[in-house]
Design an enzyme around this catalytic site. Structure first.
Site, PDB file in Angstrom:
ATOM      1  N   ASP A  10      12.411  77.737 -24.701  1.00  0.00           N
ATOM      2  CA  ASP A  10      13.208  77.349 -23.377  1.00  0.00           C
ATOM      3  C   ASP A  10      14.205  76.299 -23.233  1.00  0.00           C
ATOM      4  OD1 ASP A  10      13.647  78.373 -20.531  1.00  0.00           O
ATOM      5  OD2 ASP A  10      12.444  76.332 -20.112  1.00  0.00           O
ATOM      6  N   SER A  11      15.043  76.284 -22.164  1.00  0.00           N
ATOM      7  CA  SER A  11      15.690  75.076 -22.099  1.00  0.00           C
ATOM      8  C   SER A  11      14.984  73.864 -21.728  1.00  0.00           C
ATOM      9  CB  SER A  11      16.829  75.453 -20.842  1.00  0.00           C
ATOM     10  OG  SER A  11      16.159  75.604 -19.801  1.00  0.00           O
ATOM     11  N   GLY A  43      21.202  76.674 -17.736  1.00  0.00           N
ATOM     12  CA  GLY A  43      22.339  77.462 -16.512  1.00  0.00           C
ATOM     13  C   GLY A  43      23.664  77.347 -16.280  1.00  0.00           C
ATOM     14  N   CYS A  73      13.769  81.862 -22.148  1.00  0.00           N
ATOM     15  CA  CYS A  73      14.652  81.445 -21.330  1.00  0.00           C
ATOM     16  C   CYS A  73      15.848  82.459 -21.000  1.00  0.00           C
ATOM     17  CB  CYS A  73      15.355  80.033 -21.824  1.00  0.00           C
ATOM     18  SG  CYS A  73      16.733  79.566 -20.703  1.00  0.00           S
ATOM     19  N   SER A  75      18.605  82.170 -19.494  1.00  0.00           N
ATOM     20  CA  SER A  75      20.232  81.785 -19.695  1.00  0.00           C
ATOM     21  C   SER A  75      20.287  81.966 -21.288  1.00  0.00           C
ATOM     22  CB  SER A  75      20.511  80.498 -19.523  1.00  0.00           C
ATOM     23  OG  SER A  75      20.199  80.267 -18.024  1.00  0.00           O
ATOM     24  N   GLU A 152      11.661  72.388  -9.864  1.00  0.00           N
ATOM     25  CA  GLU A 152      11.058  71.268 -10.708  1.00  0.00           C
ATOM     26  C   GLU A 152      10.568  70.110  -9.699  1.00  0.00           C
ATOM     27  OE1 GLU A 152      13.480  70.148 -13.905  1.00  0.00           O
ATOM     28  OE2 GLU A 152      13.563  72.092 -14.627  1.00  0.00           O
ATOM     29  N   CYS A 184      14.775  84.342 -13.774  1.00  0.00           N
ATOM     30  CA  CYS A 184      14.946  82.814 -14.338  1.00  0.00           C
ATOM     31  C   CYS A 184      13.568  82.372 -14.485  1.00  0.00           C
ATOM     32  CB  CYS A 184      15.642  82.006 -13.308  1.00  0.00           C
ATOM     33  SG  CYS A 184      15.777  80.270 -13.670  1.00  0.00           S
ATOM     34  N   HIS A 186      12.081  79.722 -13.614  1.00  0.00           N
ATOM     35  CA  HIS A 186      11.432  78.843 -12.482  1.00  0.00           C
ATOM     36  C   HIS A 186      11.191  79.674 -11.343  1.00  0.00           C
ATOM     37  CE1 HIS A 186      13.256  75.809 -15.088  1.00  0.00           C
ATOM     38  NE2 HIS A 186      12.953  74.934 -14.073  1.00  0.00           N
TER      39      HIS A 186
HETATM   40  N1  DGL Z   1      15.307  78.302 -17.956  1.00  0.00           N
HETATM   41  C1  DGL Z   1      16.296  78.459 -17.530  1.00  0.00           C
HETATM   42  C2  DGL Z   1      16.654  80.204 -17.352  1.00  0.00           C
HETATM   43  O1  DGL Z   1      15.621  80.950 -17.265  1.00  0.00           O
HETATM   44  C3  DGL Z   1      16.522  77.915 -16.173  1.00  0.00           C
HETATM   45  C4  DGL Z   1      16.917  76.685 -16.196  1.00  0.00           C
HETATM   46  C5  DGL Z   1      18.115  76.039 -16.765  1.00  0.00           C
HETATM   47  O2  DGL Z   1      19.012  76.159 -16.284  1.00  0.00           O
HETATM   48  O3  DGL Z   1      17.889  75.461 -17.864  1.00  0.00           O
HETATM   49  O4  DGL Z   1      17.883  80.728 -16.970  1.00  0.00           O
END
Ligand code: DGL
Length: 265
Positions: A10-11, A43, A73, A75, A152, A184, A186
């Protein structure tokens, strides 16, 4: 081969909601998780930059000898699906197809909403995935970028968070969607608020949970389920600060028992 870990990336820390769902669904599997916290968030970034980072992380995970890759992730999944997925010797799953399949199957009025980051929404990959289901659905999408920082910061149940959610989700309510994809990493943390704003008749589909179910299907289909009964070992890797990762991780991976008190009656 089967005792090798599943690679999830993930990011940053958000993909731990995917790791959590995988650990819950497949408690006998080992995981290597990579969070690119040094370059988070993805994102707001252009898809080609996210794509480049994703390919670097996939290479890293392959070096860790993973038996499967889960792009945790949304994105990154959107960037890979738009600009090309690498050819790999191990199976790879993104978080987009599984929730799209479920949403297409479960919507009653054929009106599906999608919320995600700017990258995910502008890529239109969820729309594409819904179209592939061959169910005639109307899709309404909305980028909700502030949800990431709120999750977060742990601001999941404040009055101001509810107001932000009302602002973002108003048009989806007006569109009368009966199914909403949380596109997403989060957003599962904001499920209470999102569910409250959308109302009890709207089904929330979590990309994390639906993806975890598909991980099992992919492992079975490829004869990759771990057979060893010893407790699996999970490894977490971050490109940024270890302290920051450790501080944020419990919010996404789930709380751990910090202390226990004996009290016999
Ligand atoms: N993990 C990203 C997603 O699911 C969200 C956080 C980001 O923007 O890096 O799109």
């Amino acid at each position: 081969m089967t005792s090798r870990p599943i690679g999830i990336f993930d990011s940053g820390v958000g993909g731990l909601t995917v790791a959590r769902a995988v650990i819950e669904a497949l408690p006998n599997e080992a995981i290597v998780y990579y969070g690119d916290t040094a370059r988070t968030p993805y994102g707001p970034k252009p898809l080609d930059e996210i794509h480049r980072y994703s390919l670097e992380i996939i290479d890293y995970l392959l070096e860790q000898d993973v038996k499967m890759i889960v792009v945790g992730c949304n994105s990154a999944s959107s960037a890979l699906n738009t600009l090309g997925r690498p050819k790999l010797d191990v199976p790879m799953l993104t978080v987009i197809e599984p929730p799209a399949q479920v949403a297409a199957r479960l919507t009653r009025n054929k009106r599906v909403g999608i919320i995600g980051t700017e990258a995910t929404i502008t890529s239109r990959q969820y729309e594409e995935a819904l179209l592939r289901q061959r169910v005639p659905v109307q899709v309404f999408s909305k980028a909700c970028p502030r949800f990431v920082e709120l999750a977060e910061r742990g601001e999941t149940t404040l009055r101001s968070t509810l107001e932000t959610a009302e602002g973002y989700l108003g048009e989806l309510k007006e569109a009368d969607v009966d199914t909403l994809i949380l596109g997403c990493t989060h957003y599962p943390l904001l499920q209470g608020t999102i569910g409250y704003v959308m109302g009890p008749d709207v089904l929330l589909v979590s990309s994390a949970e639906e993806t975890a179910k598909d991980v099992y299907t992919v492992l079975v289909a490829n004869g990759l389920l771990r057979e060893d009964g010893s407790p699996p070992e999970h490894n977490f890797v971050t490109s940024g600060s270890e302290d920051d990762f450790n501080r944020l991780a419990p919010k996404f991976l789930g709380p751990v028992v910090s202390s226990v008190k004996r009290h016999p009656l």
